[in-house]
Motif scaffolding. Sequence first.
Motif, PDB file in Angstrom:
ATOM      1  N   THR A  55      19.591  -0.177  11.790  1.00  0.00           N
ATOM      2  CA  THR A  55      19.440  -0.915  10.678  1.00  0.00           C
ATOM      3  C   THR A  55      18.448  -2.060  10.651  1.00  0.00           C
ATOM      4  O   THR A  55      17.788  -2.463   9.956  1.00  0.00           O
ATOM      5  N   GLY A  56      18.942  -3.020  11.760  1.00  0.00           N
ATOM      6  CA  GLY A  56      18.164  -4.188  11.995  1.00  0.00           C
ATOM      7  C   GLY A  56      16.698  -3.867  12.086  1.00  0.00           C
ATOM      8  O   GLY A  56      15.888  -4.579  11.553  1.00  0.00           O
ATOM      9  N   VAL A  57      16.264  -2.821  13.068  1.00  0.00           N
ATOM     10  CA  VAL A  57      15.007  -2.476  13.229  1.00  0.00           C
ATOM     11  C   VAL A  57      14.313  -2.218  12.146  1.00  0.00           C
ATOM     12  O   VAL A  57      13.164  -2.484  11.798  1.00  0.00           O
ATOM     13  N   VAL A  58      15.025  -1.274  11.073  1.00  0.00           N
ATOM     14  CA  VAL A  58      14.512  -0.872   9.881  1.00  0.00           C
ATOM     15  C   VAL A  58      13.890  -1.958   8.913  1.00  0.00           C
ATOM     16  O   VAL A  58      12.928  -2.073   8.363  1.00  0.00           O
ATOM     17  N   LEU A  59      15.025  -3.287   8.969  1.00  0.00           N
ATOM     18  CA  LEU A  59      14.523  -4.315   8.292  1.00  0.00           C
ATOM     19  C   LEU A  59      13.704  -5.136   8.606  1.00  0.00           C
ATOM     20  O   LEU A  59      12.710  -5.771   7.852  1.00  0.00           O
ATOM     21  N   ALA A  60      13.652  -5.257  10.008  1.00  0.00           N
ATOM     22  CA  ALA A  60      12.447  -5.784  10.686  1.00  0.00           C
ATOM     23  C   ALA A  60      11.174  -5.111  10.379  1.00  0.00           C
ATOM     24  O   ALA A  60      10.010  -6.016   9.912  1.00  0.00           O
ATOM     25  N   CYS A  61      10.976  -3.874  10.269  1.00  0.00           N
ATOM     26  CA  CYS A  61       9.759  -3.332   9.976  1.00  0.00           C
ATOM     27  C   CYS A  61       9.467  -3.467   8.496  1.00  0.00           C
ATOM     28  O   CYS A  61       8.288  -3.689   8.166  1.00  0.00           O
ATOM     29  N   LEU A  62      10.352  -3.558   7.545  1.00  0.00           N
ATOM     30  CA  LEU A  62      10.151  -3.776   6.055  1.00  0.00           C
ATOM     31  C   LEU A  62       9.585  -5.217   6.031  1.00  0.00           C
ATOM     32  O   LEU A  62       8.711  -5.288   5.315  1.00  0.00           O
ATOM     33  N   SER A  63      10.200  -6.075   6.798  1.00  0.00           N
ATOM     34  CA  SER A  63       9.600  -7.297   6.627  1.00  0.00           C
ATOM     35  C   SER A  63       8.291  -7.590   7.128  1.00  0.00           C
ATOM     36  O   SER A  63       7.405  -8.370   6.308  1.00  0.00           O
ATOM     37  N   GLY A  64       7.965  -6.805   8.103  1.00  0.00           N
ATOM     38  CA  GLY A  64       6.568  -6.943   8.659  1.00  0.00           C
ATOM     39  C   GLY A  64       5.664  -6.321   7.629  1.00  0.00           C
ATOM     40  O   GLY A  64       4.635  -6.617   7.515  1.00  0.00           O
ATOM     41  N   ALA A  65       5.902  -5.173   7.047  1.00  0.00           N
ATOM     42  CA  ALA A  65       5.226  -4.456   6.014  1.00  0.00           C
ATOM     43  C   ALA A  65       4.922  -5.717   4.646  1.00  0.00           C
ATOM     44  O   ALA A  65       4.009  -5.446   4.314  1.00  0.00           O
ATOM     45  N   GLY A  66       5.870  -6.308   4.473  1.00  0.00           N
ATOM     46  CA  GLY A  66       5.888  -7.265   3.249  1.00  0.00           C
ATOM     47  C   GLY A  66       4.841  -8.414   3.590  1.00  0.00           C
ATOM     48  O   GLY A  66       3.852  -8.474   2.971  1.00  0.00           O
ATOM     49  N   LEU A  67       4.685  -8.734   5.014  1.00  0.00           N
ATOM     50  CA  LEU A  67       3.873  -9.960   5.445  1.00  0.00           C
ATOM     51  C   LEU A  67       2.484  -9.393   5.374  1.00  0.00           C
ATOM     52  O   LEU A  67       1.427 -10.022   5.159  1.00  0.00           O
ATOM     53  N   GLY A  68       2.315  -7.887   6.103  1.00  0.00           N
ATOM     54  CA  GLY A  68       1.024  -7.120   5.968  1.00  0.00           C
ATOM     55  C   GLY A  68       0.339  -6.962   4.753  1.00  0.00           C
ATOM     56  O   GLY A  68      -0.764  -6.743   4.706  1.00  0.00           O
ATOM     57  N   ALA A  69       1.277  -7.119   3.522  1.00  0.00           N
ATOM     58  CA  ALA A  69       0.486  -6.477   2.483  1.00  0.00           C
ATOM     59  C   ALA A  69      -0.469  -7.651   1.967  1.00  0.00           C
ATOM     60  O   ALA A  69      -1.324  -7.189   1.094  1.00  0.00           O
ATOM     61  N   ALA A  70      -0.232  -8.639   2.376  1.00  0.00           N
ATOM     62  CA  ALA A  70      -1.208  -9.903   1.650  1.00  0.00           C
ATOM     63  C   ALA A  70      -2.565  -9.861   2.346  1.00  0.00           C
ATOM     64  O   ALA A  70      -3.469 -10.532   2.270  1.00  0.00           O
ATOM     65  N   VAL A  71      -2.646  -9.247   3.669  1.00  0.00           N
ATOM     66  CA  VAL A  71      -3.856  -9.268   4.453  1.00  0.00           C
ATOM     67  C   VAL A  71      -4.663  -8.091   3.833  1.00  0.00           C
ATOM     68  O   VAL A  71      -4.400  -7.020   3.944  1.00  0.00           O
ATOM     69  N   PRO A  72      -5.933  -8.543   3.629  1.00  0.00           N
ATOM     70  CA  PRO A  72      -6.835  -7.485   3.254  1.00  0.00           C
ATOM     71  C   PRO A  72      -7.120  -6.295   4.080  1.00  0.00           C
ATOM     72  O   PRO A  72      -7.163  -6.558   5.387  1.00  0.00           O
ATOM     73  N   ALA A  73      -7.199  -4.874   3.918  1.00  0.00           N
ATOM     74  CA  ALA A  73      -7.135  -3.959   4.798  1.00  0.00           C
ATOM     75  C   ALA A  73      -8.804  -3.472   4.438  1.00  0.00           C
ATOM     76  O   ALA A  73      -9.677  -3.987   3.834  1.00  0.00           O
ATOM     77  N   ARG A  74      -9.002  -2.245   5.213  1.00  0.00           N
ATOM     78  CA  ARG A  74     -10.292  -1.582   5.081  1.00  0.00           C
ATOM     79  C   ARG A  74     -10.498  -1.273   3.611  1.00  0.00           C
ATOM     80  O   ARG A  74      -9.414  -0.540   3.058  1.00  0.00           O
ATOM     81  N   ALA A  75     -11.875  -1.190   3.312  1.00  0.00           N
ATOM     82  CA  ALA A  75     -12.032  -0.904   1.904  1.00  0.00           C
ATOM     83  C   ALA A  75     -11.673   0.893   1.737  1.00  0.00           C
ATOM     84  O   ALA A  75     -11.660   1.408   2.469  1.00  0.00           O
ATOM     85  N   GLY A 129       0.752 -18.785  -3.681  1.00  0.00           N
ATOM     86  CA  GLY A 129      -0.167 -17.512  -3.605  1.00  0.00           C
ATOM     87  C   GLY A 129       0.823 -16.362  -3.101  1.00  0.00           C
ATOM     88  O   GLY A 129       2.035 -16.202  -2.806  1.00  0.00           O
ATOM     89  N   VAL A 130      -0.077 -15.244  -2.758  1.00  0.00           N
ATOM     90  CA  VAL A 130       0.398 -14.011  -2.205  1.00  0.00           C
ATOM     91  C   VAL A 130       1.166 -14.174  -1.064  1.00  0.00           C
ATOM     92  O   VAL A 130       2.186 -13.465  -0.540  1.00  0.00           O
ATOM     93  N   VAL A 131       0.384 -14.787   0.050  1.00  0.00           N
ATOM     94  CA  VAL A 131       1.005 -14.937   1.383  1.00  0.00           C
ATOM     95  C   VAL A 131       2.255 -15.506   1.364  1.00  0.00           C
ATOM     96  O   VAL A 131       3.220 -15.193   2.051  1.00  0.00           O
ATOM     97  N   GLN A 132       2.583 -16.751   0.643  1.00  0.00           N
ATOM     98  CA  GLN A 132       3.652 -17.315   0.600  1.00  0.00           C
ATOM     99  C   GLN A 132       4.805 -16.607   0.055  1.00  0.00           C
ATOM    100  O   GLN A 132       6.053 -16.548   0.507  1.00  0.00           O
ATOM    101  N   GLY A 133       4.557 -15.675  -1.100  1.00  0.00           N
ATOM    102  CA  GLY A 133       5.431 -14.697  -1.570  1.00  0.00           C
ATOM    103  C   GLY A 133       6.002 -13.622  -0.485  1.00  0.00           C
ATOM    104  O   GLY A 133       7.292 -13.291  -0.428  1.00  0.00           O
ATOM    105  N   ALA A 134       5.025 -13.325   0.392  1.00  0.00           N
ATOM    106  CA  ALA A 134       5.381 -12.366   1.293  1.00  0.00           C
ATOM    107  C   ALA A 134       6.173 -12.761   2.377  1.00  0.00           C
ATOM    108  O   ALA A 134       7.066 -12.272   2.814  1.00  0.00           O
ATOM    109  N   PHE A 135       5.991 -14.185   2.788  1.00  0.00           N
ATOM    110  CA  PHE A 135       6.933 -14.835   3.886  1.00  0.00           C
ATOM    111  C   PHE A 135       8.174 -14.864   3.208  1.00  0.00           C
ATOM    112  O   PHE A 135       9.307 -14.612   3.969  1.00  0.00           O
ATOM    113  N   LEU A 136       8.360 -15.272   1.904  1.00  0.00           N
ATOM    114  CA  LEU A 136       9.705 -15.228   1.399  1.00  0.00           C
ATOM    115  C   LEU A 136      10.341 -13.935   1.391  1.00  0.00           C
ATOM    116  O   LEU A 136      11.576 -14.016   1.637  1.00  0.00           O
ATOM    117  N   LEU A 137       9.630 -12.843   1.012  1.00  0.00           N
ATOM    118  CA  LEU A 137      10.304 -11.576   1.042  1.00  0.00           C
ATOM    119  C   LEU A 137      10.845 -11.090   2.306  1.00  0.00           C
ATOM    120  O   LEU A 137      11.827 -10.567   2.392  1.00  0.00           O
TER     121      LEU A 137
END
Length: 279
Positions: A10-30, A227-235
């Motif tokens: 469960t802890g690993v899953v939550l850590a992965c979810l938090s990483g996904a929330g942080l990565g959402a603010a970084v622009p990906a490939r078009a 901004g968006v990055v700060q919101g992702a860190f809070l999530l």
Amino acid sequence: MSVWRNALRTGVVLACLSGAGLGAAVPARAAAGFATELSGLPDEFTAGNGVETVSAVVSRSDGGGCVKVRWSMVLGVQGLRLDQVKVDRVEDSGSFPLEIRTEGDVARLTDRQLDPGILCPGRTVTARYRVAFAEDVSRGRVSFAAEAYDENLRLLARQTATRQVIGEEVEATPSETGSSAAPSEPAASEPAADDPGEEATPSDEAVAELPPPGAAGRPVAQSGGFGVVQGAFLLGGLLLFLGAGLLLRLRHLMRPDGNAAAEGDPRLAFERPRARRWR
């Protein structure tokens, strides 16, 4: 042990979810099927010579459905400062609110709201920027990177361009002829304007400051806000906090059963055996 393994999972899953929330603010490939163009760019900008209107246009050709668009413009400068550049995002109703974040010679200007238009196959969505340069600029370069995102912050398309900025004094100085004096440096050594498709190197960090409503132009060297990055860190922090609480709860449930009797009746934990009398 099985409960402990489940807690670790469960802890690993939550850590992965938090990483996904942080990565959402970084622009990906078009994304495929989308294209962005920059129009209205002059061959070169003249400092102190009025305002130029630059437009970014995104289109869709994959036959999908309609989406809302959020624009982000990344602006970089060389040979001048960011506070010598004024940019205003405008719509038909007037000035459009922006979030601005700077890092070194790069600034990102992101719409605080979704664009009023809707992007559908066969239709386009346009963002207009009014750009001006201070009169004390002598010579430099400015790069633009227009990025279109959907409402889920998925990068749809990106286009870049670079232009020279020439001061009025430099523009008014007559060029030397071959008979008047020896040339100090060939004109070919001056950097030429790049093509609109040239890839710029702006930072991909996002955003922060609500501009005053109705402003005619804003220096892009301003920063602050949320901004968006700060919101992702809070999530991410919230998810990690919930994971830690779950682990502590599971640890409490796994305490040995030998203490159960003592916990159920406090008198059993502290009662002393009675001493026997010798007869």
